[in-house]
Write an enzyme that holds these catalytic residues in place. Structure first.
Site, PDB file in Angstrom:
ATOM      1  N   LYS A 186       0.826  -1.195   0.000  1.00 37.81           N
ATOM      2  CA  LYS A 186       0.000   0.000   0.000  1.00 37.81           C
ATOM      3  C   LYS A 186       0.880   1.274   0.000  1.00 37.81           C
ATOM      4  O   LYS A 186       2.090   1.208   0.188  1.00 37.81           O
ATOM      5  CB  LYS A 186      -0.941  -0.010   1.200  1.00 37.81           C
TER       6      LYS A 186
HETATM    7  C1  LIG Z   1      -5.469  -4.052   0.709  1.00 38.98           C
HETATM    8  C2  LIG Z   1      -6.936  -3.872   0.754  1.00 38.98           C
HETATM    9  C3  LIG Z   1      -7.713  -4.260   1.851  1.00 38.98           C
HETATM   10  C4  LIG Z   1      -7.205  -5.062   3.007  1.00 38.98           C
HETATM   11  O1  LIG Z   1      -6.038  -4.747   3.521  1.00 38.98           O
HETATM   12  P1  LIG Z   1      -5.028  -5.803   4.225  1.00 38.98           P
HETATM   13  O2  LIG Z   1      -4.227  -4.878   5.056  1.00 38.98           O
HETATM   14  O3  LIG Z   1      -4.236  -6.458   3.148  1.00 38.98           O
HETATM   15  O4  LIG Z   1      -5.842  -6.734   5.036  1.00 38.98           O
HETATM   16  C5  LIG Z   1      -9.071  -3.955   1.841  1.00 38.98           C
HETATM   17  N1  LIG Z   1      -9.650  -3.343   0.796  1.00 38.98           N
HETATM   18  C6  LIG Z   1      -8.948  -2.985  -0.284  1.00 38.98           C
HETATM   19  C7  LIG Z   1      -9.645  -2.287  -1.409  1.00 38.98           C
HETATM   20  C8  LIG Z   1      -7.580  -3.258  -0.354  1.00 38.98           C
HETATM   21  O5  LIG Z   1      -6.901  -2.939  -1.463  1.00 38.98           O
END
Ligand SMILES: *Cc1c(COP(=O)(O)O)cnc(C)c1O
Length: 403
Positions: A186
């Site tokens: 992210k």
């Molecule tokens: C990455 C993501 C999540 C969840 O995040 P994690 O930290 O990997 O559990 C939820 N929604 C979206 C749209 C994402 O891209």
């Protein structure tokens, strides 16, 4: 795009502060931690950076969504309207609280189509959950209006759009609550982690307790805490929070590099009249982690993907339509309700119905869409080289497939 590209001395310093004391947990151990409270510091920094009144860190973005739903009172039998294009975590969180994911079409914003949301409202609808995919945002004015008219909760899954804004406000702070993910890929990372942001004190207090077994955090020690409601362990660790603390201080740098690289690439692709771009409700607020664009037909798009693959240069270009993770078409485990444990009957019925639901409006968009991820590390020369190769592959695809 991802903060891990900028791993450096700052992250090591923050982690070392925690390693020095050896107190890896965010609660308690007041004396031996010697004033090191990375999770609390990061929560304060999140509130300041994004303009949220409250922030509760969690172990992941997925657990942040589950926590937000619990705190907003979303549970058994409640319907949550969400888009057909998202990451699997969005529906996992809905299912985890016993609620029912209601998937509806996306439009050229690559997020919820407001008219599709309206069409999907029933007596059981409790929440609308836009997912601000690929660095940009949903049409929040339209969705807020619908939520106000129908007395629904607006929960923003902003996991992919850290730093994006809509009409001057940060994405994730506009609904009743919003979430970010700080997983490894992210915009800013904690390795693993997430956050719920809200301006509502009651929602925040519930998030605080829910992520720590329902502890009210009012006792003199953990054993003396009361448990006003049930919870789970969705705590972040001090080591993870320390990484995030270094990363959040670099966010403005990430965003300005992304915006610069994004605009160079966009200008190159814009020279081809057959290429069009994702509709962005507030163009100035795009965080520019991705450049999302369209070709005229599915056939041409597939020819472009095939050409890029043949040249071994497809990496970083995402054709979500054929991808197993992000679009309804390939979510067989969801549509067949394949669960390790018994889902409740209402959930099971709703999931099996997805097999016959018409998603042709989403197909018509996603089958022509490519998202190109924007790296923080590209030199201007590398972007130009990348852009030229993409332009050549697009032109070749347009020639090969007779429109
Ligand atoms: C990455 C993501 C999540 C969840 O995040 P994690 O930290 O990997 O559990 C939820 N929604 C979206 C749209 C994402 O891209």
């Amino acid at each position: 795009m991802p903060g891990f590209e900028f791993w450096g001395e700052e992250e090591k310093k923050e982690v070392n502060d925690v390693l020095e004391t050896g107190i890896l947990m965010r609660y308690g151990f007041d004396a031996p931690r010697k004033g090191i409270w990375k999770s609390i510091e990061l929560e304060k920094e999140i509130c300041k950076t994004f303009g949220s009144k409250y922030a509760q860190l969690t172990s992941s973005g997925t657990s942040a969504l589950t926590t937000a739903m619990a705190a907003l009172g979303i549970g058994a039998g409640d319907e949550v309207i969400m888009p057909s294009f998202t990451f699997v975590a969005s529906f996992e969180a809905v299912l985890s609280v016993g609620a029912i994911p209601v998937l509806v079409d996306v439009d050229e914003t690559l997020t919820l189509n407001p008219q599709a949301v309206l069409n999907a409202i029933t007596r059981k609808t409790k929440c609308v959950m836009p997912v601000h995919m690929c660095g940009s945002m949903a049409d929040l004015d339209a969705l807020k209006h619908i939520c106000n008219e129908h007395n629904l909760i607006l929960l923003e899954d902003a996991c992919q759009s850290i730093g994006a804004t809509y009409k001057g406000k940060c994405i994730g702070t506009i609904g009743n609550a919003g979430t970010f993910s700080f997983d490894f890929v992210k915009t800013i990372t904690c390795a693993e982690g997430g956050v719920v942001m809200t301006n509502n004190e009651d929602v925040y207090t519930k998030c605080d307790g829910f992520t720590d077994h329902g502890h009210d955090h009012k006792g003199v020690d953990r054993g003396a805490d009361l448990h006003p409601f049930l919870g789970y362990n969705f705590r972040i660790s001090e080591l993870h929070a320390a990484v995030g603390l270094a990363q959040i201080k670099k966010l403005n740098t990430f965003l300005s590099i992304q915006r610069k690289n994004h605009s160079i690439l966009k200008n190159m692709l814009a020279q081809i009249p057959e290429v069009s771009f994702r509709v962005i409700p507030d163009e100035n607020g795009d965080s520019c982690t991705f450049l999302s664009w369209f070709l005229p037909t599915e056939e041409i798009t597939k020819a472009f993907v095939a050409e890029m693959k043949a040249q071994n240069i497809l990496a970083g270009n995402f054709y979500w339509y054929a991808n197993n993770w992000h679009y309804i078409k390939q979510w067989l485990h969801l549509k067949e309700a394949t669960s390790l444990y018994n889902l409740n009957a209402e959930q099971k019925t709703a999931l099996l119905k997805l097999q016959t639901q018409d998603f042709s409006a989403s197909d018509a968009i996603m089958s022509r869409c490519i998202s190109t991820s924007i790296s923080l590390l590209w030199s201007e020369e590398q972007i130009k080289d990348k852009g030229e190769k993409m332009v050549a592959a697009i032109k070749k695809a347009l020639q090969t497939v007779k429109v």
